[in-house]
Design a protein around this motif. Structure first.
Motif, short mmCIF file in Angstrom:
data_model
loop_
_atom_site.label_atom_id
_atom_site.label_comp_id
_atom_site.label_asym_id
_atom_site.label_seq_id
_atom_site.Cartn_x
_atom_site.Cartn_y
_atom_site.Cartn_z
N ARG A 6 3.68 -3.21 -0.88
CA ARG A 6 3.13 -2.32 -1.91
C ARG A 6 4.24 -1.46 -2.47
N ASN A 7 4.03 -0.96 -3.66
CA ASN A 7 4.95 -0.02 -4.33
C ASN A 7 6.34 -0.58 -4.52
N PRO A 8 6.61 -1.52 -5.34
CA PRO A 8 5.64 -2.26 -6.15
C PRO A 8 4.99 -3.37 -5.34
N ARG A 9 3.80 -3.75 -5.78
CA ARG A 9 3.05 -4.80 -5.09
C ARG A 9 3.73 -6.14 -5.32
N ARG A 10 4.00 -6.84 -4.22
CA ARG A 10 4.59 -8.17 -4.31
C ARG A 10 4.31 -8.92 -3.02
N VAL A 48 5.63 -9.98 18.04
CA VAL A 48 6.18 -11.18 17.39
C VAL A 48 5.16 -11.69 16.38
N LEU A 49 5.63 -11.88 15.16
CA LEU A 49 4.80 -12.41 14.09
C LEU A 49 5.05 -13.91 13.97
N ALA A 50 3.96 -14.67 13.89
CA ALA A 50 4.05 -16.13 13.81
C ALA A 50 4.25 -16.57 12.37
N ASP A 51 4.66 -17.82 12.23
CA ASP A 51 4.93 -18.39 10.91
C ASP A 51 3.67 -18.42 10.04
N ASP A 52 2.49 -18.50 10.65
CA ASP A 52 1.25 -18.60 9.87
C ASP A 52 0.52 -17.26 9.72
N ASP A 53 1.16 -16.16 10.12
CA ASP A 53 0.54 -14.83 9.98
C ASP A 53 0.59 -14.35 8.53
N VAL A 54 -0.35 -13.48 8.21
CA VAL A 54 -0.34 -12.73 6.96
C VAL A 54 -0.31 -11.27 7.35
N VAL A 55 0.73 -10.56 6.93
CA VAL A 55 0.87 -9.14 7.28
C VAL A 55 1.04 -8.32 6.01
N GLU A 56 0.62 -7.08 6.11
CA GLU A 56 0.78 -6.15 4.98
C GLU A 56 1.66 -5.00 5.44
N VAL A 57 2.61 -4.63 4.61
CA VAL A 57 3.50 -3.51 4.87
C VAL A 57 3.05 -2.37 3.96
N ARG A 58 2.50 -1.33 4.58
CA ARG A 58 1.96 -0.20 3.82
C ARG A 58 2.83 1.03 4.00
N PRO A 59 3.18 1.71 2.92
CA PRO A 59 3.97 2.94 3.04
C PRO A 59 3.14 4.05 3.68
N LEU A 60 3.80 4.86 4.49
CA LEU A 60 3.14 6.05 5.05
C LEU A 60 3.10 7.12 3.97
N ILE A 61 1.96 7.76 3.89
CA ILE A 61 1.79 8.84 2.92
C ILE A 61 1.25 10.03 3.67
N SER A 62 1.89 11.15 3.51
CA SER A 62 1.40 12.35 4.16
C SER A 62 1.16 13.41 3.09
N GLY A 63 0.41 14.38 3.47
CA GLY A 63 0.12 15.46 2.54
C GLY A 63 -1.22 16.07 2.87
N GLY A 64 -1.68 16.88 2.00
CA GLY A 64 -2.96 17.53 2.21
C GLY A 64 -2.85 18.99 1.82
N ALA A 65 -3.96 19.64 1.98
CA ALA A 65 -4.01 21.04 1.59
C ALA A 65 -4.18 21.93 2.77
#
Length: 65
Positions: A6-10, A48-65
């Protein structure tokens, strides 16, 4: 494996098996700045990630009020 970024999505195809830490190093991504998710499960850096895995890499976002 299919890696969704993500950021940019690809999408990338990466040969496995490979650890999460090694995958992120190959992609030049700081391990502390992202979460890696396989299905609905967070994956630790030493997993260990296998050749047939699908993984998503998501950025950490922090914040709040």
């Amino acid at each position: 494996m299919r890696v969704l970024l993500r950021n940019p999505r690809r999408e990338l195809d990466v040969a496995g098996p490979v650890t999460v830490s090694r995958l992120l190093a190959q992609l030049e991504i700081n391990r502390e700045s992202v979460l890696v998710v396989r299905g609905d499960t967070l994956v630790p850096g030493d997993a260990v990630l296998a050749d047939d895995d699908v993984v998503e890499v998501r950025p950490l976002i922090s914040g709040g009020a």
